[in-house]
Design a protein around this motif. Structure first.
Motif, PDB file in Angstrom:
ATOM      1  N   ASP A 209       7.623  -3.782   8.703  1.00  0.00           N
ATOM      2  CA  ASP A 209       7.232  -4.043   7.172  1.00  0.00           C
ATOM      3  C   ASP A 209       8.407  -3.716   6.985  1.00  0.00           C
ATOM      4  O   ASP A 209       8.615  -2.320   5.842  1.00  0.00           O
ATOM      5  CB  ASP A 209       6.426  -2.795   7.360  1.00  0.00           C
ATOM      6  CG  ASP A 209       6.328  -3.351   5.924  1.00  0.00           C
ATOM      7  OD1 ASP A 209       6.663  -4.516   4.674  1.00  0.00           O
ATOM      8  OD2 ASP A 209       5.428  -2.616   5.343  1.00  0.00           O
TER       9      ASP A 209
ATOM     10  N   GLY B 267       7.466  -3.043   2.937  1.00  0.00           N
ATOM     11  CA  GLY B 267       7.108  -1.785   2.071  1.00  0.00           C
ATOM     12  C   GLY B 267       7.869  -0.863   2.237  1.00  0.00           C
ATOM     13  O   GLY B 267       7.746   0.743   2.074  1.00  0.00           O
TER      14      GLY B 267
ATOM     15  N   PHE C 282       3.345   1.868  -2.998  1.00  0.00           N
ATOM     16  CA  PHE C 282       3.237   1.425  -1.589  1.00  0.00           C
ATOM     17  C   PHE C 282       1.840   1.612  -0.594  1.00  0.00           C
ATOM     18  O   PHE C 282       2.072   1.337   0.394  1.00  0.00           O
ATOM     19  CB  PHE C 282       4.621   2.428  -1.074  1.00  0.00           C
ATOM     20  CG  PHE C 282       4.620   2.893   0.699  1.00  0.00           C
ATOM     21  CD1 PHE C 282       5.140   2.273   0.702  1.00  0.00           C
ATOM     22  CD2 PHE C 282       4.273   4.216   1.371  1.00  0.00           C
ATOM     23  CE1 PHE C 282       5.554   2.701   2.169  1.00  0.00           C
ATOM     24  CE2 PHE C 282       4.088   4.376   2.189  1.00  0.00           C
ATOM     25  CZ  PHE C 282       4.656   3.368   2.991  1.00  0.00           C
TER      26      PHE C 282
ATOM     27  N   GLU D 288       0.973  -0.703   1.300  1.00  0.00           N
ATOM     28  CA  GLU D 288       0.448  -0.916   2.848  1.00  0.00           C
ATOM     29  C   GLU D 288      -0.976  -0.891   4.005  1.00  0.00           C
ATOM     30  O   GLU D 288      -0.943  -1.557   5.165  1.00  0.00           O
ATOM     31  CB  GLU D 288       0.739   0.291   3.287  1.00  0.00           C
ATOM     32  CG  GLU D 288       2.458   0.920   3.506  1.00  0.00           C
ATOM     33  CD  GLU D 288       2.790   0.096   4.118  1.00  0.00           C
ATOM     34  OE1 GLU D 288       3.413   0.303   5.196  1.00  0.00           O
ATOM     35  OE2 GLU D 288       4.351  -1.299   3.860  1.00  0.00           O
TER      36      GLU D 288
ATOM     37  N   PRO E  60       2.313  -2.270   8.413  1.00  0.00           N
ATOM     38  CA  PRO E  60       2.451  -1.565   7.698  1.00  0.00           C
ATOM     39  C   PRO E  60       3.561  -0.546   8.494  1.00  0.00           C
ATOM     40  O   PRO E  60       3.763  -0.264   9.625  1.00  0.00           O
ATOM     41  CB  PRO E  60       1.453  -0.884   7.319  1.00  0.00           C
ATOM     42  CG  PRO E  60       0.142  -0.419   8.113  1.00  0.00           C
ATOM     43  CD  PRO E  60       0.568  -2.185   9.159  1.00  0.00           C
TER      44      PRO E  60
END
Length: 461
Positions: free
Chosen positions: A206, A209, A246, A250, A256
């Protein structure tokens, strides 16, 4: 990401002693570096004529980089292999240590400390996960206790050896002595640790992220450092919003970088919160007392280091015993007692003044070390024991992240109070009264935080 989805697993070869050995050695020299550098800050500030704020960024830059990269590397280790990331982390850390030793300016030193922090993040998130992977639950608390004892031994040796090295050979020697140990860990990992641990091999990483998380952490920490300026307040608020964004992101992404759903687990959630609060309240103690002993009390670096060794020495003795107890009794109960003792010792430190006796300081440090030793091993065991094996990497990253963010916030609180009370000036005798006021304020805030942490620790059931 579906938490019930099974990840691909690699063969777990039973090589507990070699894995514990390399993880424990690495867990020794990373905190050693942190505590040794703290004791050398006045000498570094004198050589580079650095003011109080820029001087504070030498330890803070290391923590900030570690906090930013811990979560991404925890996920990368799950995908590509814990041993691989651990080895690369040792290589980066050792190289950055050499560069820090030859730094020509305070700005370059801070830059190399950032690189050192990246390497330490790779070490932190993999070492504990490897230990948890190779040890069964009934032996895990003992192994974790040994590992955490190594952390505290590093903290113990840091002020002493750091003071001796700074006094006789200069502050740069602190970095040089770590290089052979780093090379030894690289060799042992390559030759003795067999197998690999990549529980989520083949899954996607990710990137978005990770970027959101990194930016949010940087805004949060840098905002702390320049408050009460308007831009500092804006960055601080933006950082908090970024962390919330964030977490929401996620929850929606397929793979994630950080499994936020784990916080629905009561034990995992409250144990992580307790760790965050504990480190936020206690990490700056060595930094503050180093300044207090050398500036206010007039001790040299060697003498200050010998005094400060009292706290981590008791921690190193207590942690393995507490770890073994947490295999037999409730880890949460033992950790809560440790948190309460820690809060009491921080309250005692609020009474420091220019006439405080050395005996009082040493006794309080002994109490603080006992409290932290009782808290850390059982709390870590509670976190790692509350998740399935496929989440060990994530749980290890969480432990590291809570510690690093807590340490970062602890230094951030100190930076904030220093900015308000002392200002952006070099610490000279004329500013000693303001320095003492700043130290007392920070200890008061830390004591209140730790008192709140008692309830977070008890809430885990």
């Amino acid at each position: 990401m579906n938490t019930e989805k099974s990840c691909k697993q690699t063969t777990n070869i039973d090589n507990r002693i070699p894995a514990l050995l390399v993880a424990t050695l690495a867990s020794f020299f990373t905190p050693f570096m942190a505590s040794a550098v703290n004791i050398a800050l006045p000498a570094i500030g004198s050589e580079f004529a650095a003011d109080a704020i820029i001087l504070s960024w030498i330890p803070t830059a290391y923590l900030l980089a570690s906090a930013v990269f811990a979560v991404p590397f925890g996920r990368i280790a799950d995908i590509h292999g814990m041993k691989k990331i651990f080895t690369y982390g040792i290589i980066i850390f050792t190289s950055a240590t050499f560069l820090s030793g030859v730094a020509p300016s305070v700005i370059s030193l801070i830059a190399f400390r950032v690189l050192q922090g990246i390497g330490s993040a790779m070490i932190f998130v993999t070492g504990l996960a490897i230990i948890t992977s190779v040890y069964p639950p009934k032996e895990r608390g003992k192994a974790i206790g040994i590992n955490i004892a190594a952390v505290y031994t590093g903290l113990s040796m840091g002020p002493v050896l750091g003071g001796i090295l700074t006094h006789y050979l200069g502050w740069r020697s602190i970095f040089y002595v770590i290089i052979p140990l780093g090379l030894l860990v690289i060799a042992l990992t390559s030759l003795k640790v067999k197998g690999e641990w990549a529980e989520c091999k083949g899954e996607n990483f990710d990137y978005l992220g990770s970027i959101i998380y990194g930016i949010a952490i940087i805004m949060l920490m840098y905002g702390f450092s320049i408050v009460p300026e308007t831009s500092g307040i804006i960055l601080l608020i933006s950082g908090i919003i970024g962390i919330l964004a964030f977490a929401m992101f996620e929850l929606r992404v397929k793979n994630p970088v950080f499994e936020v759903r784990l916080f629905k687990n009561i034990t995992f959630g409250f144990s992580s919160a307790a760790a965050l609060i504990n480190y936020s309240a206690t990490f700056a103690v060595t930094y503050l007392l180093s300044l207090y002993l050398q500036y206010i009390k007039g001790f040299d670096a060697l003498s200050a280091g010998l005094i400060l060794v009292a706290q981590p020495a008791v921690m190193a003795i207590t942690a393995p015993v507490a770890g073994r107890l947490s295999d037999k009794f409730s880890p949460g109960a033992i950790a809560s007692i440790g948190m309460a003792i820690t809060a009491a010792s921080l309250y005692f430190l609020t009474f420091l003044d220019s006439n405080t006796g050395l005996e009082f300081i040493i006794v309080v440090l002994l109490i603080l070390g006992f409290g932290l030793g009782l808290f850390s091993s059982p709390n870590t065991n509670a976190i790692m024991g509350s998740v399935q094996k496929r989440f060990y990497g994530i749980a290890s990253a969480t432990v590291s992240t809570m510690r690093l963010i807590g340490q970062m916030l602890s230094m951030g609180i100190a930076l904030l109070i220093f900015s308000i009370v002392i200002g952006n000036v070099q610490i000279l005798p004329s500013s000693y009264p303001a320095l003492l006021v700043s130290i007392k304020i920070v200890f008061t805030i830390c004591a209140v935080l730790c008192f709140i942490g008692i309830f977070a620790s008890l809430a885990r059931k």
